[in-house]
Scaffold this motif. Structure first.
Motif, PDB file in Angstrom:
ATOM      1  N   TYR A  81       0.828  -1.205   0.000  1.00 19.89           N
ATOM      2  CA  TYR A  81       0.000   0.000   0.000  1.00 19.89           C
ATOM      3  C   TYR A  81       0.862   1.254   0.000  1.00 19.89           C
ATOM      4  O   TYR A  81       0.600   2.207  -0.743  1.00 19.89           O
ATOM      5  CB  TYR A  81      -0.936  -0.020   1.211  1.00 19.89           C
ATOM      6  CG  TYR A  81      -1.796   1.204   1.318  1.00 19.89           C
ATOM      7  CD1 TYR A  81      -2.905   1.366   0.498  1.00 19.89           C
ATOM      8  CD2 TYR A  81      -1.494   2.216   2.231  1.00 19.89           C
ATOM      9  CE1 TYR A  81      -3.695   2.498   0.583  1.00 19.89           C
ATOM     10  CE2 TYR A  81      -2.286   3.347   2.322  1.00 19.89           C
ATOM     11  CZ  TYR A  81      -3.380   3.485   1.488  1.00 19.89           C
ATOM     12  OH  TYR A  81      -4.156   4.615   1.576  1.00 19.89           O
ATOM     13  N   LYS A  82       1.915   1.277   0.815  1.00 19.04           N
ATOM     14  CA  LYS A  82       2.819   2.432   0.859  1.00 19.04           C
ATOM     15  C   LYS A  82       3.518   2.632  -0.481  1.00 19.04           C
ATOM     16  O   LYS A  82       3.716   3.759  -0.928  1.00 19.04           O
ATOM     17  CB  LYS A  82       3.856   2.269   1.975  1.00 19.04           C
ATOM     18  CG  LYS A  82       3.358   2.620   3.325  1.00 19.04           C
ATOM     19  CD  LYS A  82       3.031   4.083   3.377  1.00 19.04           C
ATOM     20  CE  LYS A  82       3.031   4.569   4.792  1.00 19.04           C
ATOM     21  NZ  LYS A  82       2.621   5.953   4.889  1.00 19.04           N
ATOM     22  N   GLN A  85       1.053   4.256  -2.803  1.00 17.55           N
ATOM     23  CA  GLN A  85       0.868   5.662  -2.432  1.00 17.55           C
ATOM     24  C   GLN A  85       2.055   6.500  -2.898  1.00 17.55           C
ATOM     25  O   GLN A  85       1.879   7.603  -3.410  1.00 17.55           O
ATOM     26  CB  GLN A  85       0.687   5.803  -0.919  1.00 17.55           C
ATOM     27  CG  GLN A  85      -0.590   5.208  -0.397  1.00 17.55           C
ATOM     28  CD  GLN A  85      -1.802   5.859  -1.001  1.00 17.55           C
ATOM     29  OE1 GLN A  85      -2.377   5.342  -1.940  1.00 17.55           O
ATOM     30  NE2 GLN A  85      -2.192   6.979  -0.487  1.00 17.55           N
ATOM     31  N   GLU A  88       1.934   6.906  -6.716  1.00 17.29           N
ATOM     32  CA  GLU A  88       0.888   7.845  -7.119  1.00 17.29           C
ATOM     33  C   GLU A  88       1.285   9.290  -6.806  1.00 17.29           C
ATOM     34  O   GLU A  88       0.958  10.203  -7.564  1.00 17.29           O
ATOM     35  CB  GLU A  88      -0.444   7.490  -6.446  1.00 17.29           C
ATOM     36  CG  GLU A  88      -1.057   6.210  -6.987  1.00 17.29           C
ATOM     37  CD  GLU A  88      -1.310   6.237  -8.489  1.00 17.29           C
ATOM     38  OE1 GLU A  88      -1.739   7.279  -9.023  1.00 17.29           O
ATOM     39  OE2 GLU A  88      -1.053   5.207  -9.137  1.00 17.29           O
TER      40      GLU A  88
END
Length: 107
Positions: A81-82, A85, A88
């Motif tokens: 997930y990191k 992120q 992005e």
């Protein structure tokens, strides 16, 4: 009007980087130089499978191994997930960037 921030240039000949990149022909050597950051290829399936197997092991009585699998799977989900992120955020910064057409610098 936006001008190049370089003290050696200060040219007003500036373009939005995404628009400039899209306008380049496919065979241009600049196409790779100004390309957007790649989107990460991520999969949560392995991490979710580890969590599911960990829960099954917990239910069957293997507390230590089950907890290890659940925590490891959850940690892997957090790492993935990191990474998404961060990628992005890099892409959003690229979308807001400009290129000086005189000195070819980006800002």
């Amino acid at each position: 009007m936006i001008a190049c921030p370089s003290p050696k240039c200060s040219s007003p000949n500036v373009a939005d980087l995404p628009h400039y990149w899209q306008s380049l022909p496919a065979e241009s050597p600049l196409k790779d130089r100004y390309a957007p950051p790649a989107r990460p290829k991520v999969s949560y399936w392995a991490a979710l499978a580890a969590v599911a197997v960990g829960i099954l092991v917990l239910v069957e009585g293997g507390v230590l191994l089950g907890l290890l699998l659940v925590v490891g799977g959850a940690g892997w989900v957090a790492v993935v997930y990191k990474a998404v992120q961060w990628a992005e955020a890099q892409r959003a910064a690229w979308e807001q960037s400009h290129v000086c057409l005189a000195c070819t610098g980006t800002f």
